[in-house]
Scaffold this active site. Structure first.
Site, mmCIF file in Angstrom:
data_model
loop_
_atom_site.group_PDB
_atom_site.id
_atom_site.type_symbol
_atom_site.label_atom_id
_atom_site.label_comp_id
_atom_site.label_asym_id
_atom_site.label_seq_id
_atom_site.Cartn_x
_atom_site.Cartn_y
_atom_site.Cartn_z
ATOM 1 C CE LYS A 96 -19.599 24.450 22.654
ATOM 2 N NZ LYS A 96 -20.447 24.005 21.519
ATOM 3 C CG HIS A 143 -28.159 35.337 11.401
ATOM 4 N ND1 HIS A 143 -29.117 35.898 10.606
ATOM 5 C CD2 HIS A 143 -27.314 36.332 11.728
ATOM 6 C CE1 HIS A 143 -28.878 37.173 10.462
ATOM 7 N NE2 HIS A 143 -27.782 37.478 11.126
#
Length: 156
Positions: A96, A143
């Site tokens: 991206k 995470h």
């Protein structure tokens, strides 16, 4: 003289030299501040549950998506699915940031001795750094039990 962040960003975008900025009455602006420019930002989230693979899926993902280094690193960890989700998020965030698809195995996550994650580009993708005049690639991965996230910033 106070200068707004928008004006400073515009001056930075145009890469005006510090001397010219001082002529405008702005103080304490270094050359480093004028030379650095963000040219790409990417962010991605990955649900950890999607990376708890059975043996057949593991073999496919190991061959098609992850580099050997990423796979070996994740499999050494107790919660390997969280690592795989984080690596996938980092790869997608990198794609991206560059603004187009890069083959999955040509983007990899490695670690410095300190443990800091870094993006590595391989094969044809390695030429993107020089072609776009990228000075630094910043990566942050996090995470939890359920979600992994990654942010990539390309700096010229």
């Amino acid at each position: 003289m106070l200068i707004s962040s928008r004006v400073l960003l515009e001056l930075t975008f145009r890469r005006v030299l510090p001397r010219r900025i001082r002529l405008l009455g702005v103080r304490n602006v270094t050359k480093r501040m004028c030379g650095a420019m963000i040219v790409g930002i990417g962010i991605d989230l990955a649900e950890v549950e999607r990376y708890r693979f059975d043996e057949r899926e593991r073999a496919w993902f190991a061959r098609k998506i992850y580099t050997n280094e990423e796979w070996a690193y994740a499999m050494r960890k107790r919660h390997w699915a969280e690592r795989l989700a984080g690596f996938f998020a980092a790869k997608e965030a990198t794609r991206k940031a560059f603004g187009h698809a890069i083959p999955w195995r040509q983007v990899g996550v490695s670690h410095e001795r300190s443990g800091r994650p870094v993006i590595r580009l391989y094969d044809r993708a390695a030429g993107l750094i020089a072609a776009r005049s990228i000075a630094r690639v910043h990566l942050s991965i996090t995470h939890s039990v359920s979600t992994a996230a990654a942010v990539v910033i390309l700096e010229a």
